[in-house]
Design an enzyme around this catalytic site. Sequence first.
Site, PDB file in Angstrom:
ATOM      1  N   PRO A  15       0.803  -1.191  -0.257  1.00 46.11           N
ATOM      2  CA  PRO A  15       0.027   0.222   0.176  1.00 46.11           C
ATOM      3  C   PRO A  15       0.363   1.594  -0.035  1.00 46.11           C
ATOM      4  CG  PRO A  15       0.051  -1.002   2.254  1.00 46.11           C
ATOM      5  CD  PRO A  15       1.323  -1.645   1.593  1.00 46.11           C
ATOM      6  N   GLU A  16       0.610   1.426  -0.762  1.00 43.97           N
ATOM      7  CA  GLU A  16       1.466   3.375  -1.242  1.00 43.97           C
ATOM      8  C   GLU A  16       0.423   3.787  -2.412  1.00 43.97           C
ATOM      9  OE1 GLU A  16       5.332   4.220  -2.074  1.00 43.97           O
ATOM     10  OE2 GLU A  16       6.085   2.226  -1.224  1.00 43.97           O
TER      11      GLU A  16
END
Length: 272
Positions: A2-3
């Site tokens: 998750p970015e």
Amino acid sequence: MPELPEVETIRRTLQNGADEQPSLLGMRIVQAYLNWERTLAVPQATEFYTRIAGQIIQEIGRRGKYLVFRLNPDYLLVHLRMSGDLRLERQNQPEQPHDRLALDFDSGWRLAFNDPRKFGRAWLVEDPQIVLSGLGPEPLGDEFTAAWLEDELQRRHRQLKPLLLDQSFIAGLGNIYTDEALHRARLHPLIPADQVTAEEAGRLWESIRVVLLEGIQRQGASIDWVYRGGDFQNYFGVYQRTGQPCPVCGTPIERLVVGQRGTHICPNCQPI
DNA sequence: ACGAGCGCCTGTCGGC
DNA sequence: TGCCGACAGGCGCTCG
């Protein structure tokens, strides 16, 4: 996984639907399940179950790396941290290993929050600002300008990479996109922020935006066993490319540790 | 103000 | 083959 680009890809898929799945919008939650207590930051599980039941998904937003589900009257916020993922599937599908939280909808669909490492969190709150108030500007938003970045860098003495990873400075950058942005801007991760020139700050500003936009365009990066379908990993310049040639100059990429994070640079393009 | 160290967790991979 | 350490897309907390 998750970015910002990965979270944005998930947001768009849930909001708009995809090949084999509908949009979540308008679905009414009929029941919630919690398999790992700590995944739910707030409120307590018993209150969560009764409070979320009956609420309808009105909108799916994103702030930094947080997914923001607008319900009525509450908001459900989800942060995937290192290994979290969201799956939309039919309620007759079997539970998967590491499913931590799930929502069943009146439509027969189920949203499952899967998270092997258990770092991910969900919040059910009246006001999203309770969770989001400490975040810096959105790097793809209007507030984040080259002039703002130049000015803010001048006021700090921190090393560039830890500063860019600080979500209260800018919201959404993680280890991959920080390394890629610094490489594109030809800046060493250990340079003190106040030593960055105006021209370099402009390059960094542009690089951050280009790298994030390309990540979104490629639907994020898929690494290791956490696969989502994005292919930005095939276009990395430095991240996890230790020993391989820099795409710009051919110099072998080096790995160092900055702020306890694996860091990848081209020693030729990014001199200290 | 800032950086280092550590805790939170599970899984994978490379070296021996 | 099995074991063991290093490492992993994040972040909050202490302690200097």
